[in-house]
Scaffold this motif. Sequence first.
Motif, PDB file in Angstrom:
ATOM      1  N   LEU A 177       0.829  -1.207   0.000  1.00 40.81           N
ATOM      2  CA  LEU A 177       0.000   0.000   0.000  1.00 40.81           C
ATOM      3  C   LEU A 177       0.862   1.255   0.000  1.00 40.81           C
ATOM      4  N   ALA A 178       1.893   1.275   0.847  1.00 38.39           N
ATOM      5  CA  ALA A 178       2.779   2.438   0.905  1.00 38.39           C
ATOM      6  C   ALA A 178       3.504   2.644  -0.410  1.00 38.39           C
ATOM      7  N   ASP A 179       3.897   1.548  -1.048  1.00 36.45           N
ATOM      8  CA  ASP A 179       4.640   1.635  -2.307  1.00 36.45           C
ATOM      9  C   ASP A 179       3.776   2.162  -3.442  1.00 36.45           C
ATOM     10  N   ASN A 180       2.467   1.855  -3.403  1.00 34.68           N
ATOM     11  CA  ASN A 180       1.590   2.235  -4.511  1.00 34.68           C
ATOM     12  C   ASN A 180       0.817   3.524  -4.274  1.00 34.68           C
ATOM     13  N   THR A 181       0.845   4.043  -3.063  1.00 37.91           N
ATOM     14  CA  THR A 181       0.031   5.220  -2.753  1.00 37.91           C
ATOM     15  C   THR A 181       0.420   6.421  -3.595  1.00 37.91           C
ATOM     16  N   PHE A 182       1.715   6.634  -3.811  1.00 37.07           N
ATOM     17  CA  PHE A 182       2.166   7.856  -4.477  1.00 37.07           C
ATOM     18  C   PHE A 182       2.409   7.679  -5.969  1.00 37.07           C
TER      19      PHE A 182
END
Length: 208
Positions: free
Chosen positions: A29-34
């Motif tokens: 999730l953190a990797d794809n959020t931005f």
Amino acid sequence: MLVRRSLEISSSCFTTIISILQGVALAILADNTFNDPSPLAYFHSVCLALVLVGVFYTYVNMSIMLRWAPSFLDSFMPFMIAGLEIPPAYFLGQVAAWNTWLGMLWLGAATGFYVNIKWSPASHFGKEPKAHRIFHRMYHELMLTSLACGLAMGFFGITAHLYPAAGPWLGVAGVVTVLATMAIFVTRSEIRSSQIHARFGVHRPPFN
């Protein structure tokens, strides 16, 4: 000795499995959020993060209240439910796919609640049958809440796929539905958990 080991392993194993899967989901999730700077993607990310917390919170509560010798189904359920948290992280900002995967996740959660209602006898609560009834009432409420959210999110996802022009509105509807579901989910869990603890003389005010 065998019975004691069998009952003790369920809570520690399940929380460990959930923690590992939650860590994987959170990293994805953190990797794809931005990758997608759209406001909808950020809202999807926040909603999914809340769902991750909700799943962990539920398993921690369950591990406190229940003890049983794990079966194959018990071992399968954490992987199914926590595993369904991972795909939505790849579809942030994509209304049809994100809503559909969240619908599957909430339907999986409803299945998990049903299994726990079916296989949690009164003996788990010792001499407090009322605590057992409160637990079943809580899980029945959570099951219906999860089922309603799963069906609604599935409907939004399928409709967004069939009618792309309605995507923005269905994206907002999906976010609002998940946030409302989480609010109901946490509120009912906190109130019922407080009532169960009170039956055993433990002061656990809701939202403490």
